[in-house]
Design an enzyme around this catalytic site. Sequence first.
Site, short mmCIF file in Angstrom:
data_model
loop_
_atom_site.label_atom_id
_atom_site.label_comp_id
_atom_site.label_asym_id
_atom_site.label_seq_id
_atom_site.Cartn_x
_atom_site.Cartn_y
_atom_site.Cartn_z
N LYS A 35 -12.66 -33.33 27.57
CA LYS A 35 -11.38 -33.75 28.10
C LYS A 35 -11.39 -35.23 28.46
O LYS A 35 -10.44 -35.98 28.17
CB LYS A 35 -11.02 -32.91 29.32
CG LYS A 35 -9.65 -33.16 29.90
CD LYS A 35 -9.42 -32.22 31.08
CE LYS A 35 -8.03 -32.41 31.67
NZ LYS A 35 -7.83 -31.53 32.86
N PHE A 150 4.17 -32.64 46.15
CA PHE A 150 5.43 -31.90 46.02
C PHE A 150 6.04 -32.20 44.65
O PHE A 150 7.22 -32.52 44.52
CB PHE A 150 6.39 -32.27 47.14
CG PHE A 150 5.87 -31.95 48.51
CD1 PHE A 150 5.94 -30.67 49.02
CD2 PHE A 150 5.28 -32.94 49.29
CE1 PHE A 150 5.44 -30.36 50.28
CE2 PHE A 150 4.78 -32.65 50.56
CZ PHE A 150 4.86 -31.36 51.05
N GLU A 153 7.05 -29.68 38.06
CA GLU A 153 6.73 -29.83 36.65
C GLU A 153 8.01 -30.08 35.87
O GLU A 153 9.02 -29.43 36.07
CB GLU A 153 6.01 -28.58 36.12
CG GLU A 153 4.63 -28.41 36.73
CD GLU A 153 3.83 -27.31 36.06
OE1 GLU A 153 3.78 -27.30 34.82
OE2 GLU A 153 3.25 -26.48 36.78
N LYS A 205 2.89 -27.84 53.15
CA LYS A 205 2.94 -27.57 51.70
C LYS A 205 3.23 -26.10 51.43
O LYS A 205 4.12 -25.76 50.63
CB LYS A 205 1.61 -27.98 51.07
CG LYS A 205 1.40 -27.49 49.65
CD LYS A 205 2.39 -28.10 48.67
CE LYS A 205 2.06 -27.62 47.25
NZ LYS A 205 2.84 -28.29 46.22
N PHE A 250 17.81 -24.14 43.86
CA PHE A 250 17.01 -22.92 43.90
C PHE A 250 17.84 -21.68 44.21
O PHE A 250 17.37 -20.73 44.83
CB PHE A 250 15.85 -23.06 44.92
CG PHE A 250 14.78 -24.00 44.45
CD1 PHE A 250 13.69 -23.54 43.73
CD2 PHE A 250 14.89 -25.36 44.70
CE1 PHE A 250 12.72 -24.41 43.27
CE2 PHE A 250 13.92 -26.25 44.25
CZ PHE A 250 12.83 -25.76 43.54
N ALA A 253 19.98 -17.29 39.82
CA ALA A 253 19.35 -15.99 39.57
C ALA A 253 18.67 -15.99 38.21
O ALA A 253 19.07 -16.72 37.30
CB ALA A 253 20.40 -14.89 39.64
N CYS A 261 2.19 -22.97 41.07
CA CYS A 261 2.31 -23.20 42.52
C CYS A 261 2.88 -22.01 43.29
O CYS A 261 2.20 -21.45 44.15
CB CYS A 261 3.17 -24.43 42.77
SG CYS A 261 2.41 -25.97 42.20
N ARG A 329 1.43 -20.42 33.14
CA ARG A 329 0.80 -19.65 34.21
C ARG A 329 1.84 -18.82 34.96
O ARG A 329 2.85 -19.33 35.42
CB ARG A 329 0.07 -20.60 35.17
CG ARG A 329 -1.22 -21.15 34.60
CD ARG A 329 -1.83 -22.21 35.48
NE ARG A 329 -1.09 -23.47 35.42
CZ ARG A 329 -1.49 -24.59 36.03
NH1 ARG A 329 -2.61 -24.59 36.74
NH2 ARG A 329 -0.77 -25.69 35.93
#
Length: 436
Positions: A35, A150, A153, A205, A250, A253, A261, A329
């Site tokens: 990497k 915070f 992505e 956090k 947020f 639905a 996270c 993920r």
Amino acid sequence: MKIAVVGTGYVGLVTGTCLAETGNEVTCVDINEEKVKMMQQGQLPIYEPGLDLLFHRNIKQSRLTFTTNLAEAIGDAKIIFLALPTPPGGDGAADLSYVLGAARDIGKIITEYKVIVTKSTVPVGTADKVTAALKEHTTQEFAVVSNPEFLREGVAVEDFMKPDRVVVGTTDERARKLMGELYGPYVRQGNPVVFMDERSSELTKYAANSFLATKISFMNEIANMCELVGADVDMVRRGIGADERIGRRFLFAGIGYGGSCFPKDVQALAKSAEENKYDFKILNSVMEVNELQKTVLVEKIKAYYGGDLKGKHFAMWGLAFKPETDDIREAPALYIIDDLVEAGATITAYDPEGMPNVKKLVGDKIGYSENRYDALKDADALLIVTEWSVFRTPDFDFVKEKLKAPVIFDGRNLYDLDRMQECGFYYNSIGRKTIG
């Protein structure tokens, strides 16, 4: 300022690159030789919009370098960021072995005052554990600082370069001054650097991510209620989102939250509460709702086909847990794939960025298409799983032509109900009336 970043995962690489962008000299260190070699050659190991421009610019100007040598990375650095994995253990608690292992290694090397910053998401009390790990191997002065990230992505570069706030947990005055100097260029518009003690910072956090996950699960419960009583979750969302105490974000639905996270952070906070003999009832409910919501689309599909999915073939648009990332993920798509395949169905999927990672994980368990429309060939229905922009305005006439039947199950509520009715689709979404 000279900075070292230990760990070049998503958080470490974004952090290192964005710190270099404001003139700091940043060395990123990782134990993965392949990497590191890849990054030294100018290849980004992750997909994140806007990161490639900063990455290449700062490498070219020698402000961003990569190495596998920890001593080389931290030698002249004033601040050392720990951006290492903290995966959930078997009991749900965050695994701190990578963080504490790095701290011990750093303790064997440092010969002058350093600020060691935990950028990883870690439970309350980790700063104390990192301090103890360092003291096992050094008598040098140092400060351990909590500085949670915070980053969202898909917009992580913007979030880092123009943060709505920076949280710094430290009781060391020298460290406070250095961290204030480091973050000064990022908060010139007046957004705050919020200084607090280490434990409050660590909990901030988890509290932030758990609250956002709670909003998502709450709206998914409202969506399920809407379907039972004949209400429209989009109307409800607009009605409550206009209340400034609640806010608009947020409240969409869908088929549950995923990613690196929210799932592990909610789980870790609930576990931390349990270890402190507190029953965090809300978080336990949030996790339960989310697990059920991930496969609500499968239940809709089974109901439509009378419970028998053997021989059915589905087109799936979207694999990543959210748009503008290749991160799979805890992606709802993975749970849907497992359930549909187990029921005897087959799937051909398309995702603009997530397919390579899914191929590594599930192989030929499903098929893959190089574009969205080819995925529709011979499919009994189309499943919308990730809300990529490219899926928002398809040629619906062509979609009907390619599908065996005009059937769409939409886990992200991308399409207007009236439009779906005009186009002649059977259209089943989340928390809204079913068309057809």
